[in-house]
Design an enzyme around this catalytic site. Structure first.
Site, PDB file in Angstrom:
ATOM      1  N   LYS A  46       0.822  -1.224   0.000  1.00 27.36           N
ATOM      2  CA  LYS A  46       0.000   0.000   0.000  1.00 27.36           C
ATOM      3  C   LYS A  46       0.848   1.262   0.000  1.00 27.36           C
ATOM      4  O   LYS A  46       0.596   2.208   0.753  1.00 27.36           O
ATOM      5  CB  LYS A  46      -0.968  -0.009   1.185  1.00 27.36           C
ATOM      6  N   ARG A  47       1.833   1.320  -0.877  1.00 25.63           N
ATOM      7  CA  ARG A  47       2.700   2.482  -0.948  1.00 25.63           C
ATOM      8  C   ARG A  47       2.062   3.587  -1.778  1.00 25.63           C
ATOM      9  O   ARG A  47       1.270   3.347  -2.688  1.00 25.63           O
ATOM     10  CB  ARG A  47       4.051   2.099  -1.545  1.00 25.63           C
TER      11      ARG A  47
END
Length: 290
Positions: A110-111
């Site tokens: 989830k960057r």
């Protein structure tokens, strides 16, 4: 290739682009993504220690049991990162071994960032030169969808994929995702439409997918034109069942990759029990998604 906002790319997609590889894996192995989430409660349930030794035993057991039969394995990076460099070393081995056994690996990280930082994330998770490179990664588009261009460009260049957060099932999500933008669309719909633009020209799916929780119900959002796969968490332990996929996705459900973690992992630590749980889940989802 830059992020496409609507016009088809001038470059013909490779036959081995991520969407095509995912479609083949699902056709051969069934529609299932299993998370590798060695959180403390599962370590306890498996009789393992809450340390990097326990995490390694847990993760490698899941890989040995499932990597040769499920379409996608999804290690949750945070549960490895918490143990520092030794945990990251375990994650590297998990990615390598899972891919060697034929599973696609979706790094759940989830960057989301801008400029050189997001370029570094792209190099870490989507460039084969990195030991952390899998087949796809999760990303947050809430610094603006355009900020993800380095991720999407790197993914496409290497035949990999990106799943962006769209309609998440956490109770805090709608505050941002359902907010209405200046043009009258919700923020989530602008993400969905941007993903559709990035996927133009690809079959059967494009390289950019969307995370849509199986628990969100009927939100009124248009999922029909996305052109990429949907990752659907929230099934099993989080309350949603196979039938919820019909309600949430409607006719778009054929592009859904159901994601489960505890529903399968709590069957461990026996490998045969893990295989049986995964097989049952895949069969249940196959019947709904056909």
């Amino acid at each position: 290739m830059s992020v496409n906002t609507g016009a088809a790319s001038q470059v013909a997609p490779s036959a081995d682009h991520f969407g095509a590889r995912l479609a083949r894996a699902v056709a051969e192995r069934g529609p299932l993504c299993v998370g590798i989430d060695p959180h403390p409660g599962l370590l306890d349930a498996w009789g393992l220690t809450r340390d990097v030794v326990g995490v390694e035993r847990f993760a490698r057991t899941v890989v040995e049991a499932l990597a040769d039969r499920v379409a996608v394995l999804k290690p949750q990076s945070a549960f490895f990162e918490r143990y520092g460099s030794r945990g990251i070393s375990v994650l590297e081995r998990v990615i390598l071994d899972a891919r060697a056994a034929g599973a696609l690996v979706l790094n759940d990280v989830k960057r989301g960032d801008i400029g050189s930082t997001v370029e570094a994330y792209a190099a870490a998770y989507l460039d084969p030169a990195s030991p952390l490179c899998g087949d796809a990664m999760t990303a947050s588009p809430y610094l603006g969808f355009g900020s993800l261009a380095p991720l999407i460009d790197t993914a496409i260049a290497n035949g990999n994929g990106v799943f962006v957060l769209g309609l998440t099932s956490n109770p805090e999500g709608p505050q941002v995702q359902h907010a209405v933008a200046a043009d009258g669309r919700t923020v989530a719909q602008t993400v969905l439409d941007s993903v559709a633009g990035a996927n133009v020209g690809y079959t059967p799916y494009g390289p950019v997918g969307v995370v849509v929780g199986a628990t969100v119900g009927e939100t009124g959002h248009d999922l029909s034109r996305v052109g990429g796969p949907f990752l659907a968490p929230g099934l099993g332990a989080q309350g949603a069942g196979a039938d919820d996929l019909r309600k949430v996705f409607g006719e778009a459900r054929r592009a859904v990759l159901p994601s489960v973690s505890r529903e399968v992992l709590r069957a461990g630590p026996g490998e045969s029990e893990l295989r049986s749980a995964a097989s049952r889940a895949a069969d249940d989802f196959r019947a709904v998604l056909a």
